[in-house]
Structure formats: C-alpha cells, structure tokens
Write a protein that holds these residues in place. Structure first.
Motif, PDB file in Angstrom:
ATOM      1  N   MET A 174       0.820  -1.209   0.000  1.00 38.57           N
ATOM      2  CA  MET A 174       0.000   0.000   0.000  1.00 38.57           C
ATOM      3  C   MET A 174       0.857   1.263   0.000  1.00 38.57           C
ATOM      4  O   MET A 174       0.323   2.370  -0.018  1.00 38.57           O
ATOM      5  CB  MET A 174      -0.923   0.008   1.217  1.00 38.57           C
ATOM      6  CG  MET A 174      -2.065  -1.007   1.161  1.00 38.57           C
ATOM      7  SD  MET A 174      -3.163  -0.752  -0.254  1.00 38.57           S
ATOM      8  CE  MET A 174      -3.771   0.898   0.069  1.00 38.57           C
ATOM      9  N   GLY A 175       2.163   1.105   0.044  1.00 33.93           N
ATOM     10  CA  GLY A 175       3.049   2.250   0.040  1.00 33.93           C
ATOM     11  C   GLY A 175       3.173   2.950   1.381  1.00 33.93           C
ATOM     12  O   GLY A 175       3.658   4.086   1.457  1.00 33.93           O
ATOM     13  N   VAL A 176       2.786   2.279   2.468  1.00 32.66           N
ATOM     14  CA  VAL A 176       2.890   2.847   3.816  1.00 32.66           C
ATOM     15  C   VAL A 176       4.281   2.545   4.366  1.00 32.66           C
ATOM     16  O   VAL A 176       4.756   1.406   4.257  1.00 32.66           O
ATOM     17  CB  VAL A 176       1.806   2.253   4.746  1.00 32.66           C
ATOM     18  CG1 VAL A 176       1.945   2.796   6.160  1.00 32.66           C
ATOM     19  CG2 VAL A 176       0.412   2.563   4.194  1.00 32.66           C
ATOM     20  N   PRO A 177       4.964   3.504   4.979  1.00 32.37           N
ATOM     21  CA  PRO A 177       6.265   3.208   5.600  1.00 32.37           C
ATOM     22  C   PRO A 177       6.104   2.137   6.679  1.00 32.37           C
ATOM     23  O   PRO A 177       5.381   2.344   7.664  1.00 32.37           O
ATOM     24  CB  PRO A 177       6.681   4.553   6.203  1.00 32.37           C
ATOM     25  CG  PRO A 177       5.913   5.583   5.439  1.00 32.37           C
ATOM     26  CD  PRO A 177       4.610   4.941   5.085  1.00 32.37           C
ATOM     27  N   VAL A 178       6.755   1.012   6.517  1.00 32.24           N
ATOM     28  CA  VAL A 178       6.608  -0.098   7.457  1.00 32.24           C
ATOM     29  C   VAL A 178       7.942  -0.822   7.599  1.00 32.24           C
ATOM     30  O   VAL A 178       8.689  -0.989   6.639  1.00 32.24           O
ATOM     31  CB  VAL A 178       5.506  -1.089   6.988  1.00 32.24           C
ATOM     32  CG1 VAL A 178       5.822  -1.662   5.611  1.00 32.24           C
ATOM     33  CG2 VAL A 178       5.295  -2.204   8.005  1.00 32.24           C
ATOM     34  N   ASP A 179       8.235  -1.215   8.827  1.00 33.56           N
ATOM     35  CA  ASP A 179       9.409  -2.037   9.130  1.00 33.56           C
ATOM     36  C   ASP A 179       8.959  -3.220   9.967  1.00 33.56           C
ATOM     37  O   ASP A 179       8.018  -3.120  10.763  1.00 33.56           O
ATOM     38  CB  ASP A 179      10.461  -1.241   9.903  1.00 33.56           C
ATOM     39  CG  ASP A 179      11.202  -0.252   9.014  1.00 33.56           C
ATOM     40  OD1 ASP A 179      11.793  -0.687   8.012  1.00 33.56           O
ATOM     41  OD2 ASP A 179      11.176   0.959   9.324  1.00 33.56           O
ATOM     42  N   MET A 180       9.643  -4.329   9.795  1.00 29.39           N
ATOM     43  CA  MET A 180       9.352  -5.529  10.593  1.00 29.39           C
ATOM     44  C   MET A 180      10.653  -6.111  11.094  1.00 29.39           C
ATOM     45  O   MET A 180      11.613  -6.269  10.336  1.00 29.39           O
ATOM     46  CB  MET A 180       8.595  -6.564   9.756  1.00 29.39           C
ATOM     47  CG  MET A 180       8.286  -7.855  10.508  1.00 29.39           C
ATOM     48  SD  MET A 180       7.246  -8.959   9.536  1.00 29.39           S
ATOM     49  CE  MET A 180       7.327 -10.446  10.560  1.00 29.39           C
ATOM     50  N   VAL A 181      10.688  -6.442  12.382  1.00 27.50           N
ATOM     51  CA  VAL A 181      11.864  -7.030  13.014  1.00 27.50           C
ATOM     52  C   VAL A 181      11.455  -8.364  13.620  1.00 27.50           C
ATOM     53  O   VAL A 181      10.504  -8.420  14.414  1.00 27.50           O
ATOM     54  CB  VAL A 181      12.453  -6.111  14.091  1.00 27.50           C
ATOM     55  CG1 VAL A 181      13.721  -6.724  14.676  1.00 27.50           C
ATOM     56  CG2 VAL A 181      12.737  -4.725  13.523  1.00 27.50           C
ATOM     57  N   GLN A 182      12.151  -9.441  13.253  1.00 31.07           N
ATOM     58  CA  GLN A 182      11.885 -10.773  13.781  1.00 31.07           C
ATOM     59  C   GLN A 182      12.962 -11.159  14.789  1.00 31.07           C
ATOM     60  O   GLN A 182      14.140 -10.883  14.572  1.00 31.07           O
ATOM     61  CB  GLN A 182      11.851 -11.801  12.642  1.00 31.07           C
ATOM     62  CG  GLN A 182      10.766 -11.548  11.625  1.00 31.07           C
ATOM     63  CD  GLN A 182      10.800 -12.546  10.474  1.00 31.07           C
ATOM     64  OE1 GLN A 182      10.167 -12.335   9.453  1.00 31.07           O
ATOM     65  NE2 GLN A 182      11.543 -13.639  10.640  1.00 31.07           N
ATOM     66  N   TYR A 183      12.542 -11.821  15.858  1.00 31.27           N
ATOM     67  CA  TYR A 183      13.465 -12.231  16.912  1.00 31.27           C
ATOM     68  C   TYR A 183      13.510 -13.754  16.986  1.00 31.27           C
ATOM     69  O   TYR A 183      12.537 -14.400  17.390  1.00 31.27           O
ATOM     70  CB  TYR A 183      13.042 -11.625  18.252  1.00 31.27           C
ATOM     71  CG  TYR A 183      13.136 -10.113  18.246  1.00 31.27           C
ATOM     72  CD1 TYR A 183      14.358  -9.480  18.481  1.00 31.27           C
ATOM     73  CD2 TYR A 183      12.032  -9.318  17.964  1.00 31.27           C
ATOM     74  CE1 TYR A 183      14.473  -8.098  18.459  1.00 31.27           C
ATOM     75  CE2 TYR A 183      12.132  -7.932  17.932  1.00 31.27           C
ATOM     76  CZ  TYR A 183      13.352  -7.333  18.184  1.00 31.27           C
ATOM     77  OH  TYR A 183      13.464  -5.961  18.139  1.00 31.27           O
ATOM     78  N   PRO A 184      14.633 -14.354  16.580  1.00 27.23           N
ATOM     79  CA  PRO A 184      14.752 -15.815  16.614  1.00 27.23           C
ATOM     80  C   PRO A 184      14.555 -16.373  18.028  1.00 27.23           C
ATOM     81  O   PRO A 184      14.882 -15.724  19.019  1.00 27.23           O
ATOM     82  CB  PRO A 184      16.186 -16.062  16.125  1.00 27.23           C
ATOM     83  CG  PRO A 184      16.536 -14.833  15.340  1.00 27.23           C
ATOM     84  CD  PRO A 184      15.828 -13.702  16.027  1.00 27.23           C
ATOM     85  N   ARG A 185      13.962 -17.581  18.069  1.00 28.94           N
ATOM     86  CA  ARG A 185      13.788 -18.367  19.297  1.00 28.94           C
ATOM     87  C   ARG A 185      12.709 -17.820  20.232  1.00 28.94           C
ATOM     88  O   ARG A 185      12.321 -18.497  21.174  1.00 28.94           O
ATOM     89  CB  ARG A 185      15.113 -18.487  20.094  1.00 28.94           C
ATOM     90  CG  ARG A 185      16.257 -19.124  19.329  1.00 28.94           C
ATOM     91  CD  ARG A 185      17.558 -19.050  20.111  1.00 28.94           C
ATOM     92  NE  ARG A 185      17.989 -17.680  20.379  1.00 28.94           N
ATOM     93  CZ  ARG A 185      18.612 -16.908  19.491  1.00 28.94           C
ATOM     94  NH1 ARG A 185      18.871 -17.346  18.281  1.00 28.94           N
ATOM     95  NH2 ARG A 185      18.971 -15.666  19.811  1.00 28.94           N
ATOM     96  N   GLU A 186      12.231 -16.602  20.019  1.00 26.59           N
ATOM     97  CA  GLU A 186      11.345 -15.955  20.986  1.00 26.59           C
ATOM     98  C   GLU A 186       9.899 -16.390  20.800  1.00 26.59           C
ATOM     99  O   GLU A 186       9.339 -16.333  19.707  1.00 26.59           O
ATOM    100  CB  GLU A 186      11.421 -14.435  20.836  1.00 26.59           C
ATOM    101  CG  GLU A 186      12.752 -13.826  21.239  1.00 26.59           C
ATOM    102  CD  GLU A 186      12.869 -13.612  22.745  1.00 26.59           C
ATOM    103  OE1 GLU A 186      12.130 -14.245  23.516  1.00 26.59           O
ATOM    104  OE2 GLU A 186      13.703 -12.782  23.146  1.00 26.59           O
TER     105      GLU A 186
END
Length: 698
Positions: free
Chosen positions: A649-661
């Motif tokens: 949609m063109g929205v500023p977005v970031d995603m951070v994944q945390y292993p094992r959590e």
C-alpha cells in the motif's frame, strides 16, 4: 539511611513527588538508560517458613547476568538476606519453585543440572543440596509399536523375547509436599525412552499431530525412602491440592493432545494416599476448573472456574464444593471487580481472595456465607499486592507490593490487620531512578466509565510534551498501578505515557470484561480514542506529536488504529493478530477467540470486520512490527501479513523478527524484565525510541 525501597516515600516527604504535577528529577537521579534495563532483577514466590522467622524467595538475575533464578533466604528479625542456591557453571536455568518442608528443617526446589530437571532437597543446617533419583519403567514407548519407524531388527539366532524393562529418569515439572511431610506429590511428563531417542537421532521423527501418547502423570514420593508410587489418574495431570489432613489429594487433569481446543476439558479426581490406584472422579466440578484449596476441616473445596456470567474464557469466579451433599456455591458471582488468578488462602472461617479492582490488585476478606460485594477489602499501603503467603500456623504474612513510585518490595506483617514493614530483600533496580506518580484518569464513552493511568515526564512542568498511548494485551487483561521499568525509560525520553483500560479489561466486573464480544476494534477502539481526547483536554500534551504502541491484543489494536485514524505520527505493534481467519487456524488454541466471534468460516463477515487487515487500504501512518519467530500464541504469519499489505500500500513499514522468541518471553524482554535472550529486549526498546523520535522530528 534511605534504601531504594523507601526512596518513593522519602521523595514524597520532601515534596519531590506530587501526583498532579510533573517535576524535575531530584539532583543526582536520572531516568534509566536502555542498557540499565538489561540490569533489572525480579523476585517472586515468597514462602513464609513454618516457624514464621524467615522467608524463602525466588530472585531472577538480570538479563545481562543470564536471567537465571536462585533461592534466597530473608531473616525477618535480623532483616537480612542471603543467597541459598547457586547454579553450576554451564547451566542456564538456575533454581526455581522453592518450598519449605513442613518441619522447616529443609527446603525443596527444582533445577535442571545435566540432562534432567530434578527435585532437590537442601538442609537448613547447611551442606549440598541432594537430588532425588526418580526413575520409572515407562508406560509409553512408541519405538516398540508394531508400525514404528525404523522397524525393529530381530536376531534370528536369539529367541524372540521382550526386552528387559529399563528404568528411565523423570523430568519433574512440578511438585507439592503434603502438610504432614509424609509425601511429595510429583508431576512429571512421560520420559523419552532409548528407543525413541534413537529414532529421533535417526531422523525418524514424523509428528502425528494430536496423537502423542506421552503425557504428564502424578506420582507420590516418600521423601525419606525415595520410593515413587504412580497414581492412577490419566494424563495430562495439571495441578494438585492437598487436604490439610494429608490423606487426600485433589488432582486436576486436562485432555490429551490439544483437547482444550474443542472446549473446556478439565476433570477433577479425588485420590486417597492409602489407595492411589482407585481415584474417584468428582463429576460435579466443572470442566473449566483451574485450581483449588481445601477447607481446614476437609469438608469443602474452594476452586476457581469459569464465571457464571457470560464472559471471555479464563474470566473466573470462586466456588465452594461441599463433600457432604456435593453442592456447589458461587462465592463471587456479581462481584464488581475480577479475581486475580491466584488461589485464595483460608484464614480461620474466612477466605483471603486476591482480586483486581480497577487499576489496583489487592485482597478481599470473604465469608463463604455472604456475597462477595458485602465483604471488606484488606488494607495495604501499596496499590498492587501479589503473592500473599502464610504458614499453617498463620503466625505471619508476607507479600510483594508495588506502585508507580514503589519498585516491587517484600513486605511482612505479624497479622494482616497490623502495619507491615519492608524486608531487606535483594535490590532489583540497578540504580535509584526518579519515581513518577501515576495519575488515575477516568472518562465515559458509550454508556461505560473507563479508567487509565497517565505518567507525565518532568518536561511537562514547562511545556507540552509528546504522548505515547499504550494498549494492554488480552483483551481480557488490564494495566495496574505498579512499577514498570519500561515506563521509566519512556519518561526519560521526555514523553508522557497513557495506559488505557477499555471495555474488555479486567477489574471492572464480568459485564465490562464481556462488553467487547464480537466487537474487537469497535467500541474498545473508541474507548481508547475518547480517553486520548480526555487527557489532551486536561494535561499539557502535544496533539501534533502522538504515537501508539501495544503488544499482543495491544498490537492487534495498533493494527486497528492504523486503518481507522491518522492522528498518530507512528504506531508500534508487537506480536499482533492481523487476520482473524488465518490466526484462528494457526494459533496454539482457538477456544478463547471462538467466544468473541465464533468459528470464522461460519461468521465470515464478523471475523473480517474484526481483523485489522480489513482496514489496511486506509492505512497511512508509519508502522513498526516486532515479532518473535517462535510465537505460538500469535504466530509469525500475522506480522508477515501486515508487513506485506502495508508495504504494497506504500505505507512506511518495518518488521523485526526475533529468533527463538515465543509470545510472552519477547514481551518480558522488551518491557525491561529479566530475559535469557541477552539483546532482544534492548534491540526492541532501541528501535521503538528511534522510530518515535524520527516520527516526532526529534
């Protein structure tokens, strides 16, 4: 000398903490840095000794020190504390679940040292803790099944005889000593046999979903001889409760293989220590039973189970069961608050019931023969009281108390009606931080009265400050007036924090907790926004610099906010639900969600209306997703769906994944509580602050 535990009272006496105004920190004090939040400790499970002279306490090391838990002993008269247990080098879990043996001469605890979690006994005279060598001949061995893979090899030169049964060590999950010390009830999961381990090592490890024959079973241990006796209650055994006479146990078992996903599945069993092979099922107790205690005379059980009113699963009432006539009585029906999910304590003829009323957690002194709303609350000096404990003689009481200006503190009183004093337990905070008094805010929306807690930074005394709106998890949860390191950290950025309890929250009665049924993202969203309007009108807050954050249901609400308003400059969503359809099919259990909107394939419009993804075409606000990769409550796919949709949609977005959590551990780390992951919480907080500062133009 002022200790860190009494610092809040000292600042109040000096006029440095005023509930209606923000002030500069006292000289020499500073709000916590991100690194300092890696150095907070926690404590839990205070246990008063049988002689009433000392307290056994579990203290968890800071994240920076590995987050291992240990047992400490607090001498009440001397008001001193010393560490009792120490973790060998290389072990990561520490010691936990400490309890006194009834004679007070020794303590018990669990520890994972080497390959197994074992029950240990430590004499108060000193010396090393001794592990009980608990082994069984396994009743389940899938490697011996006729269709097991790899197939069993036979030697034609030898007769086809059964292998000699092998004794295998148990991993103890929980335990409970009998009041007379004659027995210790042991809960342990079926062990892996050598044949099963070999199959796994050979990668013959296909998982037949919901067909695992292994479960948690109940045993009786003679602590002197070490003899272990199995009890004939079918797994999964979840909890036990001893009668004061030590002749009977109530065992609560759950259905095997995710049976609870189909509906409540608990069963209650009465076990005689003299005849453990023939338990009796208490058919009158409901399938939602959570746990129980016995009356002193052994004639009643007091148990928690699903509320009689229509309320979300897990919202409980307290009931009594009579062994004389098998009758059941609801002791808290219609109570205006909520039970705090801790079992009551019997005190003479009355019960002390942990309860939540609004933003406070305390204790209700309840007469089983009178309605709950006719009872008197026990008075405490702190807004939040948890882990209340006493001994069989009831010659003292201990608990953990906190408030917005009081870090968690261990308290002791000879009697609950007398004044308490703080005990010198291990210090939890790495430094003395400024303590900002929370301000209770109330407002009305659509026929209901709401509450929230507002925290103002010192800068608010001179100018309008940015506002961070924080949404709790659940939705059947609440924000309480307690001490939160994360709040201190956010205040240190010069931001106000507003924590709301919209409809669906606990602490305000069953009807309030049920008021968001089939309306997630509806009136609860409007409750929050109405609260925002209230604080904006009353306090020095900058309407042009507002952000919102939340975790779990709070993360879900963040998703709703994204598609409904552009009033916020930035939104942070931790472990959210984004699509009710896909989440329902991939989460660890669906019974809770089913209460809100039913099976989504039968209520497609309702499920989609209550999915944040349905509003993503209107999204414009910068969005940050924080997600544990091993999350079984709100799985990784939920955040992935939102990330892809916003990105397209063109929205500023970031995603951070945390292993094992998984779900709860990642939240704990970000919130500033001890975590075995050394840097995930630090990373999450750092990203939140940078994200908000960028949005605010700071």
């Amino acid at each position: 000398m002022v200790t860190r535990f009494s610092l809040g009272l000292f600042l109040s006496a000096c006029g440095l903490v005023l509930p209606a105004a923000a002030q500069a920190p006292p000289q020499g004090l500073h709000f916590p840095t991100n690194e300092e939040l890696r150095h907070t400790r926690s404590m839990a499970q205070p246990r008063l000794s049988p002689d009433g002279r000392s307290v056994l306490l579990t203290v968890t090391d800071s994240t920076a020190d590995g987050a291992r838990s240990h047992l400490w002993l607090v001498d009440i008269k001397q008001n001193t504390a010393r560490q009792l247990t120490f973790t060998p080098a290389g072990e990561k879990r520490g010691e936990n679940n400490g309890q006194w043996m009834p004679d007070g001469d020794s303590i018990l605890f669990l520890a994972h040292r080497g390959e197994h979690t074992q029950l240990y006994r430590l004499s108060m005279e000193g010396g090393e803790a001794r592990a009980y060598d608990l082994k069984i001949t396994p009743t389940v061995d899938t490697s011996k099944l006729p269709d097991a893979i790899p197939p069993a090899k036979t030697d034609a030169a030898k007769p086809d005889t059964a292998d000699k049964p092998e004794q295998i060590p148990l991993d103890v999950e929980n335990y409970s000593p009998s009041p007379d010390g004659r027995w210790i009830a042991i809960l342990a999961h079926d062990p892996e046999t050598p044949g099963e381990k070999k199959a796994h090592d050979d990668k013959a490890d296909a998982v037949w979903v919901d067909h695992d024959p292994h479960g948690s079973r109940l045993y009786l241990l003679d602590p002197e001889s070490g003899k272990l006796t199995p009890v004939s209650v079918a797994p999964d055994v979840d909890s036990v409760a001893w009668a004061r006479q030590s002749d009977r146990i109530l065992a609560v078992a759950r259905g095997m293989n995710n049976a609870g996903d189909l509906g409540p599945d608990a069963s209650s069993w009465l076990v005689s220590t003299g005849d453990p092979d023939h338990p009796r099922k208490l058919t009158q107790l409901p399938a939602t039973v959570e746990g129980a205690i016995w009356s002193d005379d052994g004639k009643h059980l007091y148990f928690m189970a699903q509320s009689a009113a229509d309320a979300p699963p897990g919202y409980s009432d307290l009931y009594s069961y009579s062994f004389d006539d098998s009758s059941i009585k609801n002791l808290t029906g219609g109570y205006s608050g909520s039970l705090a999910h801790q079992l009551p304590i019997q005190d003479d003829s009355r019960l002390l019931v942990p309860v939540q009323t609004g933003t406070r957690i305390g204790v209700l002194r309840l007469n089983p023969d009178s309605p709950a709303d006719k009872q008197e609350p026990v008075k405490f000096d702190t807004a939040t009281v948890t882990n209340l404990d006493t001994n069989d003689r009831r010659n003292g009481w201990v608990w953990l108390g906190s408030s917005s200006t009081q870090p968690m503190t261990l308290f002791y009183a000879e009697k609950l009606s007398r004044s308490a004093h703080a005990l010198n337990a291990p210090t939890l905070m790495p430094a003395a931080w400024p303590q900002v008094q929370s301000q209770l805010v109330s407002w009305k929306n659509e026929g209901l009265t709401m509450e929230g807690l507002l925290y103002l930074p010192p800068e608010a005394a001179n100018r309008k400050v940015p506002l961070i709106v924080d949404v709790h998890g659940g939705p059947t949860g609440a924000f309480e007036d307690a001490y939160y390191p994360l709040i201190e950290f956010l205040l240190g950025q010069g931001w106000a924090v507003f924590r709301t309890n919209p409809r669906g929250s606990t602490g305000y009665g069953a009807a309030f907790a049920a008021a968001n049924k089939n309306d997630l993202g509806g009136a609860d969203y409007r409750d929050i926004m109405s609260g925002v309007d209230t604080v904006l009108a009353r306090y020095p807050l900058d309407t042009s610099r507002m952000a919102l954050m939340g975790y779990s249901y709070g993360g879900e609400m963040a998703g709703f906010v994204e598609g409904k308003t552009t009033r916020f400059k930035a939104i942070v969503s931790g472990a959210p639900v984004i699509d009710q359809n896909s989440e329902y099919g991939t989460e660890s259990g669906s019974w809770y969600d089913r209460w809100f909107y039913g099976k989504p394939w039968e209520h497609e419009a309702d499920a989609w209306r209550q999915s944040p993804l349905s509003g993503v075409s209107h999204a414009k606000t910068p969005f940050l997703l924080l997600q544990g990769e091993a999350d079984t409550t709100d799985p990784l796919g939920q955040s992935q769906e939102m990330y892809r949709a916003l990105r397209q949609m063109g929205v500023p977005v970031d995603m951070v994944q945390y292993p094992r959590e998984n779900h709860g551990p990642l939240a704990n780390g970000i919130f500033g509580n001890p975590s075995p992951e050394p840097w995930h919480g630090f990373d999450g907080r750092q990203r939140i602050v940078k994200f908000f500062k960028t949005a605010f133009g700071e």
